[in-house]
Scaffold this motif. Structure first.
Motif, short mmCIF file in Angstrom:
data_model
loop_
_atom_site.label_atom_id
_atom_site.label_comp_id
_atom_site.label_asym_id
_atom_site.label_seq_id
_atom_site.Cartn_x
_atom_site.Cartn_y
_atom_site.Cartn_z
N UNK A 39 1.62 12.53 9.65
CA UNK A 39 1.44 12.69 8.21
C UNK A 39 0.85 11.44 7.55
N UNK A 40 1.32 10.27 8.00
CA UNK A 40 0.92 9.02 7.36
C UNK A 40 -0.38 8.44 7.90
N UNK A 41 -0.82 8.93 9.03
CA UNK A 41 -1.98 8.33 9.68
C UNK A 41 -3.23 8.46 8.81
N UNK A 42 -3.93 7.34 8.64
CA UNK A 42 -5.18 7.25 7.86
C UNK A 42 -4.97 7.44 6.36
N UNK A 43 -3.73 7.36 5.90
CA UNK A 43 -3.46 7.40 4.46
C UNK A 43 -3.59 5.99 3.89
N UNK A 44 -3.98 5.89 2.64
CA UNK A 44 -4.12 4.59 2.00
C UNK A 44 -2.85 4.23 1.22
N UNK A 45 -2.57 2.93 1.15
CA UNK A 45 -1.55 2.43 0.24
C UNK A 45 -2.25 2.23 -1.10
N UNK A 46 -2.01 3.14 -2.03
CA UNK A 46 -2.90 3.28 -3.18
C UNK A 46 -2.51 2.46 -4.40
N UNK A 47 -1.43 1.69 -4.33
CA UNK A 47 -1.02 0.95 -5.52
C UNK A 47 -0.30 -0.33 -5.16
N UNK A 48 -0.58 -1.37 -5.92
CA UNK A 48 0.22 -2.59 -5.92
C UNK A 48 0.93 -2.60 -7.26
N UNK A 49 2.22 -2.38 -7.25
CA UNK A 49 2.95 -2.17 -8.49
C UNK A 49 3.19 -3.47 -9.23
N UNK A 50 3.41 -3.37 -10.53
CA UNK A 50 3.72 -4.54 -11.34
C UNK A 50 5.11 -5.09 -11.03
N UNK A 51 5.90 -4.31 -10.27
CA UNK A 51 7.25 -4.75 -9.90
C UNK A 51 7.24 -5.61 -8.64
N UNK B 284 6.45 9.14 -0.24
CA UNK B 284 5.99 7.85 -0.74
C UNK B 284 7.11 6.81 -0.70
N UNK B 285 6.72 5.59 -0.31
CA UNK B 285 7.71 4.53 -0.23
C UNK B 285 7.11 3.23 -0.75
N UNK B 286 8.01 2.29 -1.10
CA UNK B 286 7.65 0.97 -1.60
C UNK B 286 8.09 -0.09 -0.60
N UNK B 287 7.28 -1.11 -0.44
CA UNK B 287 7.67 -2.30 0.32
C UNK B 287 7.55 -3.49 -0.62
N UNK B 288 8.67 -4.12 -0.95
CA UNK B 288 8.68 -5.20 -1.94
C UNK B 288 8.27 -6.52 -1.28
N UNK B 289 7.27 -7.18 -1.87
CA UNK B 289 6.86 -8.50 -1.41
C UNK B 289 7.35 -9.58 -2.38
N UNK B 290 8.09 -9.17 -3.40
CA UNK B 290 8.76 -10.08 -4.32
C UNK B 290 10.16 -9.55 -4.61
N UNK B 291 11.06 -10.44 -5.01
CA UNK B 291 12.36 -9.98 -5.49
C UNK B 291 12.17 -9.20 -6.78
N UNK B 292 12.91 -8.10 -6.90
CA UNK B 292 12.84 -7.29 -8.13
C UNK B 292 14.26 -6.94 -8.53
#
Length: 294
Positions: A137-149, A212-220
């Motif tokens: 399902x996830x193959x070749x899908x884009x990560x379409x957003x870098x959130x403000x969070x 859809x899932x989020x991976x945080x690269x900053x503390x939120x």
């Protein structure tokens, strides 16, 4: 004549005696039945009371620990939302509810990123992602957003933020802030609800999780967390941090949140369940295991 009348009286007396005897017999039988029923009711009440005292009617929490008993896959209409992709639904029985599963995400942005899915705190999310991964399902899908969070948003093959599978499931393991209120801010020094390296579900609308899932690269650390925590990064956090620093462009809605450089998931795989968390130390900057991050 006297003798004839005497015989008639005796016959009448005998008939009356027989009637009285039959009535007495019926009365005794009715009382015996009533007594038997009453004794049975009393015995049943005694047995039920003893069973209740011993906890026979208490819910067995072990019966509610199987994900097959607690996961509900709610169907979604792909004709109403053409961004949905039908790959079936996860199983509803025999799903693991303890330990972890390793997830590996390979993108076009560098080394693979590895994560640990928390099956104890989020068994349905773990079952769903494993199912979707097994269907490519996830193959070749884009990560379409870098959130403000401070998170990278992935998992929508349509790249619109409205896509997912043809089912949804409810929230699990949403962090709770002490004494949070709509106007309150987290207390100073309070650990973040979403430490850097946290993996969380992203639902649209909230509470209807799909792929859809989020991976945080900053503390939120919001006052009111809404994202269910499903795991943590165990390797490649530097790759996520590098992606988070990419320039962004308008995603078509007026918000400049889409990575200017396409971030493509080349493959996403999920391993078999393990009974204990991995013993390897998390990479620099990744969150340690905690109630919030699994």
């Amino acid at each position: 004549m006297a003798s004839s009348r005497d015989r008639q009286r005796k016959l009448a007396r005998a008939k009356l005696d027989r009637q009285l005897a039959r009535r007495a017999s019926r009365t005794r039988r009715r009382r015996q039945i009533q007594a038997g029923v009453g004794a049975a009711v009393v015995l049943a009440l005694i047995v039920a009371g003893s069973a209740w005292a011993l906890g026979a009617f208490d819910d067995d929490p072990k019966k509610n620990t199987a994900a097959g008993d607690v996961c509900l896959w709610t169907p979604q209409d792909a004709t109403a939302n053409t961004n949905l992709k039908d790959v079936g639904t996860p199983a509803t029985t025999g799903l693991p509810t303890s330990g972890t599963r390793a997830m590996t995400v390979t993108t076009n942005q560098g080394a693979p990123v590895t994560a640990e899915l928390d099956l104890a705190s989020a068994p349905c999310a773990g079952a769903s992602i494993a199912h979707l991964a097994s269907r490519g399902f996830y193959d070749n899908a884009t990560c379409h957003e870098i959130t403000t969070e401070g998170a990278l948003r992935c998992g929508d093959p349509s790249g619109t933020g409205r896509g997912g599978p043809t089912y949804t499931f409810y929230d699990e393991n949403v962090p709770v802030q002490p004494e949070a209120s709509p106007s309150a801010s987290p207390a100073p020094g309070q650990p973040p609800a979403y430490p850097k390296g946290t993996v969380a579900m992203m639902a649209n609308p909230p509470g209807a999780n799909g792929s859809q899932f989020l991976v945080f690269f900053k503390d939120f650390n919001p006052a009111q967390p809404v994202y269910p925590v499903i795991g943590r990064i165990t390797g490649g956090l530097d790759v996520i941090t590098k992606i988070g620093a990419l320039p962004t462009v308008d995603n078509g809605s007026g918000a400049k949140v889409k990575p200017k450089t396409d971030v493509v998931i080349q493959s996403l795989t999920v391993g078999e369940p393990t009974t204990a968390p991995a013993t390897a130390a998390p990479p620099s900057g990744a969150p340690a295991a905690s109630p919030n991050a699994g």
